[in-house]
Design a protein around this motif. Structure first.
Motif, PDB file in Angstrom:
ATOM      1  N   VAL A  30       3.261 -11.770   3.077  1.00 15.15           N
ATOM      2  CA  VAL A  30       3.972 -10.493   3.172  1.00 15.15           C
ATOM      3  C   VAL A  30       2.971  -9.345   3.281  1.00 15.15           C
ATOM      4  N   GLY A  31       1.892  -9.401   2.524  1.00  7.31           N
ATOM      5  CA  GLY A  31       0.856  -8.371   2.601  1.00  7.31           C
ATOM      6  C   GLY A  31       0.212  -8.318   3.973  1.00  7.31           C
ATOM      7  N   SER A  32      -0.033  -9.478   4.554  1.00  9.84           N
ATOM      8  CA  SER A  32      -0.613  -9.536   5.898  1.00  9.84           C
ATOM      9  C   SER A  32       0.343  -8.946   6.920  1.00  9.84           C
ATOM     10  N   TYR A  33       1.623  -9.263   6.796  1.00  9.48           N
ATOM     11  CA  TYR A  33       2.626  -8.733   7.727  1.00  9.48           C
ATOM     12  C   TYR A  33       2.730  -7.210   7.620  1.00  9.48           C
ATOM     13  N   ILE A  34       2.755  -6.695   6.400  1.00  7.55           N
ATOM     14  CA  ILE A  34       2.856  -5.249   6.190  1.00  7.55           C
ATOM     15  C   ILE A  34       1.598  -4.549   6.697  1.00  7.55           C
ATOM     16  N   SER A  35       0.439  -5.136   6.464  1.00  7.00           N
ATOM     17  CA  SER A  35      -0.809  -4.559   6.941  1.00  7.00           C
ATOM     18  C   SER A  35      -0.831  -4.506   8.464  1.00  7.00           C
ATOM     19  N   ASN A  36      -0.389  -5.575   9.107  1.00  3.37           N
ATOM     20  CA  ASN A  36      -0.333  -5.626  10.570  1.00  3.37           C
ATOM     21  C   ASN A  36       0.643  -4.582  11.110  1.00  3.37           C
ATOM     22  N   MET A  37       1.801  -4.443  10.487  1.00  8.48           N
ATOM     23  CA  MET A  37       2.801  -3.468  10.917  1.00  8.48           C
ATOM     24  C   MET A  37       2.272  -2.048  10.742  1.00  8.48           C
ATOM     25  N   THR A  38       1.574  -1.789   9.641  1.00 13.25           N
ATOM     26  CA  THR A  38       1.007  -0.464   9.396  1.00 13.25           C
ATOM     27  C   THR A  38      -0.060  -0.128  10.434  1.00 13.25           C
TER      28      THR A  38
END
Length: 60
Positions: A30-38
C-alpha cells in the motif's frame, strides 16, 4: 506405552508470525502504491504549471 501430550504453543506463535508478516507485506504494498500515485500526481502538476507558465509568457 507412553502417553504423550501434544504441545500447541509453537503453532500459535507460528500463526502469529505469519499474520504479522502478512500485515507487513500489505503495508509495504500500500505504501508503494501511494508513493507511486503521489509521484505521478506531482509530475502531472509540474507539467501543467510549466505549460500554463509558458502560455502566459507567450501571451505577454
Amino acid at each position: 506405552m507412553f502417553s504423550e501430550k501434544l504441545d500447541n504453543k509453537g503453532q500459535g506463535s507460528a500463526e502469529l508470525i505469519l499474520i504479522v508478516g502478512s500485515l507487513i507485506i500489505v503495508v509495504l504494498l500500500v505504501g508503494s502504491y501511494i508513493s507511486n500515485m503521489t509521484e505521478k500526481t506531482n509530475t502531472n502538476l509540474k507539467n501543467l504549471l510549466q505549460t500554463e507558465r509558458d502560455f502566459l509568457i507567450n501571451r505577454i
